[in-house]
Write an enzyme that holds these catalytic residues in place. Structure first.
Site, PDB file in Angstrom:
ATOM      1  N   GLU A  16       0.823  -1.222   0.000  1.00 12.58           N
ATOM      2  CA  GLU A  16       0.000   0.000   0.000  1.00 12.58           C
ATOM      3  C   GLU A  16       0.846   1.257   0.000  1.00 12.58           C
ATOM      4  O   GLU A  16       0.367   2.338  -0.288  1.00 12.58           O
ATOM      5  CB  GLU A  16      -0.995  -0.014   1.168  1.00 12.58           C
ATOM      6  CG  GLU A  16      -0.367  -0.011   2.538  1.00 12.58           C
ATOM      7  CD  GLU A  16      -0.175   1.391   3.089  1.00 12.58           C
ATOM      8  OE1 GLU A  16      -0.870   2.312   2.657  1.00 12.58           O
ATOM      9  OE2 GLU A  16       0.695   1.540   3.950  1.00 12.58           O
ATOM     10  N   LEU A 288      -9.541  -2.206  13.184  1.00 16.62           N
ATOM     11  CA  LEU A 288      -9.066  -3.065  14.262  1.00 16.62           C
ATOM     12  C   LEU A 288      -8.263  -4.230  13.700  1.00 16.62           C
ATOM     13  O   LEU A 288      -7.272  -4.656  14.312  1.00 16.62           O
ATOM     14  CB  LEU A 288     -10.240  -3.573  15.093  1.00 16.62           C
ATOM     15  CG  LEU A 288      -9.866  -4.461  16.281  1.00 16.62           C
ATOM     16  CD1 LEU A 288      -8.977  -3.711  17.270  1.00 16.62           C
ATOM     17  CD2 LEU A 288     -11.121  -4.994  16.977  1.00 16.62           C
ATOM     18  N   HIS A 316      -3.943  -2.416   2.849  1.00 15.10           N
ATOM     19  CA  HIS A 316      -3.250  -1.873   4.009  1.00 15.10           C
ATOM     20  C   HIS A 316      -2.955  -2.988   5.018  1.00 15.10           C
ATOM     21  O   HIS A 316      -1.830  -3.136   5.513  1.00 15.10           O
ATOM     22  CB  HIS A 316      -4.145  -0.799   4.638  1.00 15.10           C
ATOM     23  CG  HIS A 316      -3.465   0.155   5.544  1.00 15.10           C
ATOM     24  ND1 HIS A 316      -3.204  -0.139   6.863  1.00 15.10           N
ATOM     25  CD2 HIS A 316      -2.992   1.410   5.341  1.00 15.10           C
ATOM     26  CE1 HIS A 316      -2.611   0.894   7.439  1.00 15.10           C
ATOM     27  NE2 HIS A 316      -2.469   1.842   6.539  1.00 15.10           N
TER      28      HIS A 316
END
Length: 350
Positions: A16, A288, A316
């Protein structure tokens, strides 16, 4: 990615290609005591290199590890980081802009958690930045999970820092020397509570009330579940936080108000995002999922496998897992259960 002279070499443009690669690499170099060289820092961003918040993170982790640093300057695309021993105590780390201070916190957290001792640290900068989870995500989602893993971390917001004015301030007190317990989050369980917080600083209350009106209409929440929260801040700011408490823990979705954006649109987008999480019936949300990977890896290093179920992971999250595996002997396995749910496992490699 390759290894030279015992230093770990990371290409910050891979995957990413953003600041998470830098933060994870710094944290785990400090945890393992391995020298780090990172090139092409934030190579996939419109403004690559170290911006103010990234430089603050570098200097913060340098301070808690008495590190040798080369390339620690604004816009630098390469950095050499040689950590020393982790030391606890009282520190103040200031971004100096509205850049996310919560992300600076996440950089220094893990070496301080692994090393025995107590710290009290003040973080100054952005606490409610659209490019990072807000302070409420720490208090309502992230930290409750960390306490379930046996970690001792307390935080207190002293002043909000919305983009672009910044000026936020929060205090963290923690006790290190405790390895996190393994993560096991495979079922969301029963939904218990829900709450909509329309946060405003130096803005008319009617902005927040319009957002909450959309929440009541779109999600069917009652007036008692929706409230306006006025925060002290240097400049104007607005964020809508939608919080759902389940047996397995909470999820929080945020919509950030920006200049020129209709309050109704901000709320509609937040409601749509929350509905996607609710429909997936998973215990772990997108943000999370990212932040559970390091404690899972630390538990796996001690021989304890972990698992959670989440929505299909972002690039990500997958990049973060890859970076962690460069520093620790841990393997992450992503298994699609169906189109809405993915199981993530962490175990000792080999």
């Amino acid at each position: 990615m390759s290894t030279e002279s015992s230093a770990i070499i990371i290409d910050g443009s891979e995957g990413e290609g953003g600041g998470q690669i830098l933060r994870t690499s710094l944290a785990l170099a400090a945890v393992t005591g391995r020298p780090l060289r990172i090139v092409n820092i934030r190579g996939r961003r419109n403004k690559p290199g170290l911006l103010r918040q990234h430089l603050t993170a570098v200097r913060a982790i340098g301070a808690v590890t008495a590190a040798q640093l080369r390339g620690a300057e604004l816009r630098s695309s390469e950095l050499e980081f040689t950590p020393g021993p982790v030391s606890h105590g009282e520190q103040v780390f200031a971004v100096g802009t509205a850049g996310s201070a919560t992300l600076v916190f996440q950089t220094v957290l893990w070496p301080l958690i692994v090393a025995p001792g107590r710290s009290r640290i003040v973080f100054e900068g952005g606490t409610h930045n659209p490019m990072a989870p807000p302070f409420e995500f720490l208090t309502r989602v992230f930290l409750p999970h960390m306490r379930r893993l046996g970690l001792v971390i307390e935080v207190k917001l002293e002043q909000a820092g919305f983009y672009p004015a910044g000026g936020g301030r929060f205090v963290v007190e923690l006790e290190g020397g405790r390895a996190p317990a393994p993560v096991e989050l495979t079922r969301r369980g029963e939904l218990r509570e829900r709450e909509a917080l329309a946060l405003i600083a130096n803005l008319p209350a009617r902005v927040a009330k319009r957002e909450l009106g959309v929440v009541r209409r779109e999600l069917g929440w009652s007036r008692d579940e929706c409230r306006v929260v006025e925060l002290e801040g240097r400049g104007p700011g607005n964020a809508l936080c939608l919080i759902v408490e389940a047996e397995a823990g909470a999820e929080l979705v945020t919509g950030f108000g920006t200049k020129g954006a209709r309050a109704e649109l901000v709320a509609e987008q937040a409601c749509a995002e929350l509905r996607r999480w609710l429909d997936a019936e998973v215990p772990v949300g997108e943000h999370l999922a990212d932040q559970l990977l390091i404690p899972m890896a630390l538990a796996a290093r001690g021989g304890h496998a972990s698992v959670f179920v989440t929505t299909p992971p972002s690039r990500h999250t997958r990049t973060n897992a890859e970076i962690i595996s460069r520093f620790l002997p841990v393997e992450f396995v992503f298994e699609a259960l169906d189109e809405r749910r993915t199981q993530v496992r962490a175990k000792l490699r080999g």
